[in-house]
Design a protein around this motif. Sequence first.
Motif, short mmCIF file in Angstrom:
data_model
loop_
_atom_site.label_atom_id
_atom_site.label_comp_id
_atom_site.label_asym_id
_atom_site.label_seq_id
_atom_site.Cartn_x
_atom_site.Cartn_y
_atom_site.Cartn_z
N GLU A 60 0.85 -1.19 0.00
CA GLU A 60 0.00 0.00 0.00
C GLU A 60 0.89 1.24 0.00
OE1 GLU A 60 -2.67 0.14 3.32
OE2 GLU A 60 -3.87 -1.54 2.59
N TYR A 61 0.38 2.29 -0.60
CA TYR A 61 1.12 3.55 -0.62
C TYR A 61 0.30 4.62 0.05
CZ TYR A 61 4.35 1.51 -3.98
OH TYR A 61 5.29 0.72 -4.59
N GLU A 62 0.95 5.43 0.86
CA GLU A 62 0.37 6.63 1.42
C GLU A 62 1.29 7.77 1.03
OE1 GLU A 62 -0.64 6.72 5.56
OE2 GLU A 62 -1.59 4.76 5.44
N GLY A 63 0.88 8.41 -0.04
CA GLY A 63 1.76 9.43 -0.60
C GLY A 63 2.97 8.76 -1.19
N CYS A 64 4.14 9.17 -0.76
CA CYS A 64 5.37 8.58 -1.26
C CYS A 64 5.88 7.44 -0.38
CB CYS A 64 6.46 9.66 -1.35
SG CYS A 64 6.12 10.87 -2.63
N THR A 65 5.13 7.12 0.63
CA THR A 65 5.57 6.08 1.56
C THR A 65 4.95 4.74 1.17
OG1 THR A 65 5.66 7.74 3.30
CG2 THR A 65 5.73 5.44 3.99
N LYS A 66 5.82 3.75 1.06
CA LYS A 66 5.38 2.39 0.70
C LYS A 66 5.26 1.57 1.97
CE LYS A 66 7.09 -1.69 -1.74
NZ LYS A 66 8.17 -2.22 -2.57
N PHE A 67 4.10 0.92 2.12
CA PHE A 67 3.87 0.03 3.25
C PHE A 67 3.68 -1.40 2.74
CE2 PHE A 67 2.44 4.14 4.81
CZ PHE A 67 3.04 4.18 6.04
#
Length: 189
Positions: A171-178
């Motif tokens: 999953e992505y939240e903005g530029c952060t990949k989870f």
Amino acid sequence: TEYPHETVYKGAAGQEVCAPIINQAAGTVTRQSRKQIVVNGVEQFITECKPDTANIAIQSTIDGCDNPSLWNHDLAAGASYGRERFYYQLDGVPQYVTECQDSEIAYPHHVETTGWQNHDDQLFSYRLTTVYIEGTPKGRFNIKTSEVLDGEVQTPYIYLGQAVEMTGEVEYEGCTKFAKTANVEKHKR
């Protein structure tokens, strides 16, 4: 007119003129004969069947009975029993007096593990077993091949603890990949 007497065991076609007397309890066979004369070229019997005074020994053989697939395999007792039949020799040719039957020769069963039947959803396995005998006239013979035997107990998996594993989902939240993870139990088969 005198006619010479002849003791006859077999007719012109080679068959016995009288059935032999078979005494399996004593292990002997007694041949029988008849007296005959020839009158004007025609053979005539002048006596009934009469047993000889000599006996022929009955012997055992595995000839024709050596196929282990036709033997009695007693899994509960852990042994297989060979087969034999009895005969006597007449003019160098075996004359069989019985069909194949169980003999007293026992072949002990041997067991080897050949794999496992896993039940991951229930966390246990059954052992796959081959049961065989050795030393038969045909060598090694498998009675059961890679099967779960009756009465086989479940072998539980060994609990190794919990671990965190990646699920492969991202999953992505903005530029952060989870990367998603899951807590899983580890077991050894």
